[in-house]
Design a protein around this motif. Structure first.
Motif, PDB file in Angstrom:
ATOM      1  N   GLY A   1       0.816  -1.208   0.000  1.00  0.00           N
ATOM      2  CA  GLY A   1       0.000   0.000   0.000  1.00  0.00           C
ATOM      3  C   GLY A   1       0.848   1.254   0.000  1.00  0.00           C
ATOM      4  O   GLY A   1       1.772   1.379   0.820  1.00  0.00           O
ATOM      5  N   ALA A   2       0.542   2.183  -0.905  1.00  0.00           N
ATOM      6  CA  ALA A   2       1.316   3.425  -1.007  1.00  0.00           C
ATOM      7  C   ALA A   2       0.462   4.635  -0.684  1.00  0.00           C
ATOM      8  O   ALA A   2       0.582   5.687  -1.309  1.00  0.00           O
ATOM      9  CB  ALA A   2       1.919   3.554  -2.409  1.00  0.00           C
ATOM     10  N   GLY A   3      -0.419   4.489   0.323  1.00  0.00           N
ATOM     11  CA  GLY A   3      -1.112   5.651   0.859  1.00  0.00           C
ATOM     12  C   GLY A   3      -0.178   6.395   1.800  1.00  0.00           C
ATOM     13  O   GLY A   3       1.032   6.122   1.853  1.00  0.00           O
ATOM     14  N   PRO A   4      -0.689   7.343   2.580  1.00  0.00           N
ATOM     15  CA  PRO A   4       0.173   8.096   3.489  1.00  0.00           C
ATOM     16  C   PRO A   4       0.968   7.217   4.452  1.00  0.00           C
ATOM     17  O   PRO A   4       2.147   7.483   4.719  1.00  0.00           O
ATOM     18  CB  PRO A   4      -0.818   9.004   4.232  1.00  0.00           C
ATOM     19  CG  PRO A   4      -1.909   9.232   3.235  1.00  0.00           C
ATOM     20  CD  PRO A   4      -2.054   7.920   2.517  1.00  0.00           C
TER      21      PRO A   4
ATOM     22  N   LYS B   1      -1.726  -1.324  -5.435  1.00  0.00           N
ATOM     23  CA  LYS B   1      -2.652  -1.935  -6.388  1.00  0.00           C
ATOM     24  C   LYS B   1      -3.152  -0.955  -7.449  1.00  0.00           C
ATOM     25  O   LYS B   1      -3.508  -1.365  -8.558  1.00  0.00           O
ATOM     26  CB  LYS B   1      -3.835  -2.561  -5.647  1.00  0.00           C
ATOM     27  CG  LYS B   1      -4.733  -1.562  -4.949  1.00  0.00           C
ATOM     28  CD  LYS B   1      -5.889  -2.271  -4.240  1.00  0.00           C
ATOM     29  CE  LYS B   1      -6.805  -1.293  -3.543  1.00  0.00           C
ATOM     30  NZ  LYS B   1      -7.929  -1.979  -2.856  1.00  0.00           N
ATOM     31  N   SER B   2      -3.208   0.334  -7.129  1.00  0.00           N
ATOM     32  CA  SER B   2      -3.664   1.340  -8.086  1.00  0.00           C
ATOM     33  C   SER B   2      -2.468   1.922  -8.829  1.00  0.00           C
ATOM     34  O   SER B   2      -1.320   1.531  -8.602  1.00  0.00           O
ATOM     35  CB  SER B   2      -4.429   2.449  -7.382  1.00  0.00           C
ATOM     36  OG  SER B   2      -5.544   1.933  -6.679  1.00  0.00           O
ATOM     37  N   ARG B   3      -2.764   2.853  -9.711  1.00  0.00           N
ATOM     38  CA  ARG B   3      -1.719   3.608 -10.390  1.00  0.00           C
ATOM     39  C   ARG B   3      -1.939   5.094 -10.130  1.00  0.00           C
ATOM     40  O   ARG B   3      -3.082   5.566 -10.143  1.00  0.00           O
ATOM     41  CB  ARG B   3      -1.719   3.317 -11.902  1.00  0.00           C
ATOM     42  CG  ARG B   3      -1.322   1.875 -12.239  1.00  0.00           C
ATOM     43  CD  ARG B   3      -1.314   1.626 -13.737  1.00  0.00           C
ATOM     44  NE  ARG B   3      -0.973   0.240 -14.035  1.00  0.00           N
ATOM     45  CZ  ARG B   3       0.263  -0.235 -14.168  1.00  0.00           C
ATOM     46  NH1 ARG B   3       1.292   0.597 -14.035  1.00  0.00           N
ATOM     47  NH2 ARG B   3       0.478  -1.505 -14.433  1.00  0.00           N
ATOM     48  N   PHE B   4      -0.866   5.803  -9.890  1.00  0.00           N
ATOM     49  CA  PHE B   4      -0.970   7.228  -9.608  1.00  0.00           C
ATOM     50  C   PHE B   4      -1.077   8.018 -10.909  1.00  0.00           C
ATOM     51  O   PHE B   4      -0.485   7.644 -11.927  1.00  0.00           O
ATOM     52  CB  PHE B   4       0.246   7.695  -8.802  1.00  0.00           C
ATOM     53  CG  PHE B   4       0.291   7.155  -7.405  1.00  0.00           C
ATOM     54  CD1 PHE B   4      -0.583   7.599  -6.431  1.00  0.00           C
ATOM     55  CD2 PHE B   4       1.212   6.167  -7.054  1.00  0.00           C
ATOM     56  CE1 PHE B   4      -0.548   7.096  -5.146  1.00  0.00           C
ATOM     57  CE2 PHE B   4       1.267   5.662  -5.766  1.00  0.00           C
ATOM     58  CZ  PHE B   4       0.382   6.123  -4.820  1.00  0.00           C
TER      59      PHE B   4
ATOM     60  N   HIS C   1      -5.812  13.044  -4.376  1.00  0.00           N
ATOM     61  CA  HIS C   1      -5.341  12.807  -5.734  1.00  0.00           C
ATOM     62  C   HIS C   1      -3.905  13.289  -5.888  1.00  0.00           C
ATOM     63  O   HIS C   1      -3.067  12.629  -6.537  1.00  0.00           O
ATOM     64  CB  HIS C   1      -6.279  13.528  -6.712  1.00  0.00           C
ATOM     65  CG  HIS C   1      -5.951  13.351  -8.159  1.00  0.00           C
ATOM     66  ND1 HIS C   1      -5.044  14.139  -8.819  1.00  0.00           N
ATOM     67  CD2 HIS C   1      -6.422  12.461  -9.084  1.00  0.00           C
ATOM     68  CE1 HIS C   1      -4.959  13.762 -10.076  1.00  0.00           C
ATOM     69  NE2 HIS C   1      -5.784  12.742 -10.265  1.00  0.00           N
ATOM     70  N   ASP C   2      -3.587  14.452  -5.278  1.00  0.00           N
ATOM     71  CA  ASP C   2      -2.232  15.008  -5.338  1.00  0.00           C
ATOM     72  C   ASP C   2      -1.366  14.549  -4.166  1.00  0.00           C
ATOM     73  O   ASP C   2      -0.181  14.231  -4.342  1.00  0.00           O
ATOM     74  CB  ASP C   2      -2.292  16.539  -5.337  1.00  0.00           C
ATOM     75  CG  ASP C   2      -2.971  17.101  -6.569  1.00  0.00           C
ATOM     76  OD1 ASP C   2      -3.012  16.411  -7.600  1.00  0.00           O
ATOM     77  OD2 ASP C   2      -3.473  18.238  -6.494  1.00  0.00           O
ATOM     78  N   LEU C   3      -1.951  14.525  -2.974  1.00  0.00           N
ATOM     79  CA  LEU C   3      -1.177  14.243  -1.764  1.00  0.00           C
ATOM     80  C   LEU C   3      -0.533  12.860  -1.812  1.00  0.00           C
ATOM     81  O   LEU C   3       0.662  12.708  -1.549  1.00  0.00           O
ATOM     82  CB  LEU C   3      -2.072  14.356  -0.532  1.00  0.00           C
ATOM     83  CG  LEU C   3      -1.430  13.905   0.788  1.00  0.00           C
ATOM     84  CD1 LEU C   3      -0.336  14.878   1.207  1.00  0.00           C
ATOM     85  CD2 LEU C   3      -2.482  13.792   1.889  1.00  0.00           C
ATOM     86  N   ASP C   4      -1.314  11.847  -2.145  1.00  0.00           N
ATOM     87  CA  ASP C   4      -0.785  10.490  -2.082  1.00  0.00           C
ATOM     88  C   ASP C   4       0.356  10.278  -3.070  1.00  0.00           C
ATOM     89  O   ASP C   4       1.354   9.622  -2.753  1.00  0.00           O
ATOM     90  CB  ASP C   4      -1.904   9.484  -2.330  1.00  0.00           C
ATOM     91  CG  ASP C   4      -2.837   9.346  -1.143  1.00  0.00           C
ATOM     92  OD1 ASP C   4      -2.838  10.245  -0.279  1.00  0.00           O
ATOM     93  OD2 ASP C   4      -3.581   8.353  -1.063  1.00  0.00           O
ATOM     94  N   GLU C   5       0.222  10.842  -4.267  1.00  0.00           N
ATOM     95  CA  GLU C   5       1.317  10.693  -5.222  1.00  0.00           C
ATOM     96  C   GLU C   5       2.548  11.470  -4.769  1.00  0.00           C
ATOM     97  O   GLU C   5       3.687  11.004  -4.935  1.00  0.00           O
ATOM     98  CB  GLU C   5       0.897  11.150  -6.621  1.00  0.00           C
ATOM     99  CG  GLU C   5       2.018  10.939  -7.626  1.00  0.00           C
ATOM    100  CD  GLU C   5       1.594  11.118  -9.077  1.00  0.00           C
ATOM    101  OE1 GLU C   5       2.359  10.677  -9.958  1.00  0.00           O
ATOM    102  OE2 GLU C   5       0.502  11.688  -9.321  1.00  0.00           O
TER     103      GLU C   5
END
Length: 444
Positions: free
Chosen positions: A33-36, A57-60, A126-130
């Protein structure tokens, strides 16, 4: 021959084959997981020199349901990672919290503290996580996007997790077999549902609070409001619900508008939250623009796992961070700050653990992670669970709102308590909040 510069690799987020570096399917630590929580964990681990693999699992860029408001606690965590939070870099600052309830309106500036900055921020997930994920890459972490973890790899002899099984998406991976990724420890930062935690025998706890939030965006002239706005009177007909509504100006012509409810009410699970949001907004002045024709996004919802609602936070080689470990603040529903802070605590623990020469010593250090979290948040979250139960009673909620809103000094204390913003040796309000947190028993 040009000398290889590993720092340049870290800054670009790229990996080159260098002596001693594990192959692509092995790492010291796998972060799911690449959340905060996951990105912060990966950043501090990579900064400490460990080989880190992050599977997302998602793409930024990708969307996440959130209020997009960041308190000074979250701002401190961002600054600690060296992130440029200037307005020129797209961050929108706010002065404090505007509270509306019982027919009154109070503007409460964020407290002036030495421990935290005196301002909050707004930024879309949308911006923060990336931004956080790319920062982890810059520190040296390897990030694989579009890779879904389907289960753990278990050592049959010890019962420990030694990696994960995952499958990539995309046309190039169609028909390909799942792949194993191996590591010394694994971090579950895969959010509220945390399938990896469940697969390891760690379900959610029913004795801890849970919330649900719904939000969307509207075009509005109030988009540049420099206060976060919280509405305490959340009525559904003649029912006062345990929760609050919010309006956070995004500075781009829109506002994030939503509401959150707690599971301490009989209405929880029996309410159409989308319809409730629409009914609530109908009471707003027409000139604010919170109407269907001005809505720019679908109404989306998400669960808020609170007060350590999944434990233990270390189990047979698996460590939990952020929402996977139920670290949302029960007082106000804030999750990003605690996701990032828990990631830093986790990384510090793992760095020390993997630096030990004997396996038994490594295990003893890893086992300290739950205690470190309990020391940081345990007593405060215990108070939060008491608070959640109290406001689940409509008459108590109404009484607190009515009498609190007429006492600005009490509300200034409340903002310190609810946002967990105090100095270790601050004023009387700081000492009271800190004292109550220390006296409250740590959760088991």
């Amino acid at each position: 021959m040009t000398e290889h510069d590993p720092q340049k690799d870290r800054d670009s987020g790229e990996h080159r084959a260098v002596p001693g570096r594990p192959p692509a399917d092995e790492a010291d630590v796998i972060v799911v997981g690449a959340g905060p929580a996951g990105s912060t964990t990966a950043f501090y681990l990579a900064q400490a020199g460990l080989d880190v693999l992050v599977l997302e699992k998602s793409r930024f860029p990708r969307e996440k349901v959130c209020g997009d408001g960041l308190t000074p606690r979250a701002v401190k965590a961002l600054i600690g990672m060296g992130i440029n939070v200037s307005e020129q870099n797209g961050w929108v600052r706010n002065k404090g919290l505007r509270v509306i309830g019982a027919g009154k309106r109070l503007e409460l500036p964020w407290p002036e503290l030495t421990s935290y900055p005196g301002y909050g921020l707004v930024r879309t997930r949308h911006d923060l996580d990336e931004t956080l994920a790319r920062r982890a890459q810059q520190a040296g972490a390897k990030l694989l996007e579009g890779v879904t973890v389907t289960g753990p790899v278990i050592d049959e002899r010890t019962g420990r997790i030694t990696g994960v099984i995952a499958k990539a998406d995309g046309a190039e991976s169609q028909g390909s077999s799942p792949r194993e990724y191996r590591s010394r420890v694994v971090v579950a930062a895969d959010g509220n549902s945390s399938r990896l935690s469940v697969a390891m025998g760690l379900p959610k706890r029913d004795d801890r609070p849970l919330g649900v939030a719904v939000r969307t965006y509207y075009r509005t002239p109030r988009h540049d409001d420099d206060y976060l706005e919280s509405w305490l009177d959340l009525w559904d007909g003649d029912r006062l619900l345990p929760g609050y509504g919010w309006i956070f100006g995004m500075g781009d012509g829109t506002a994030n508008v939503g509401l959150g409810l707690l599971n301490t009410s009989a209405a929880f699970g029996h309410t159409d939250y989308h319809a409730l949001l629409r009914r609530w907004l109908k009471s707003m002045p027409a000139e604010w623009g919170y109407t269907e024709e001005n809505r720019t996004q679908p109404i989306r919802g998400a669960a808020l796992p609170m007060g350590f609602n999944r434990t233990p936070h270390y189990h047979r080689g698996l460590l939990l961070a952020g929402d996977a470990g139920g670290m949302v603040n029960p007082f106000n529903g804030e999750g990003i700050a605690y996701a990032m802070e828990s990631g830093e605590i986790l990384a510090r623990t793992v760095t020390q653990a993997l630096g030990r020469s004997r396996r038994a010593e490594t295990e003893r250090v890893l086992a300290e992670y739950p205690r470190a979290l309990s020391q940081a948040y345990g007593g405060y979250y215990t108070l939060g669970r008491v608070f959640v139960k109290a406001i689940g009673r409509p008459h108590l909620m109404h009484f607190a709102t009515k009498h609190g809103m007429s006492r600005p000094a009490l509300m200034r204390f409340a903002i310190k308590l609810l946002a967990n913003l105090t100095d270790p040796r601050g004023d009387g309000a700081d000492r009271l909040v800190n004292g109550l947190s220390k006296l409250a028993p740590n959760p088991e």
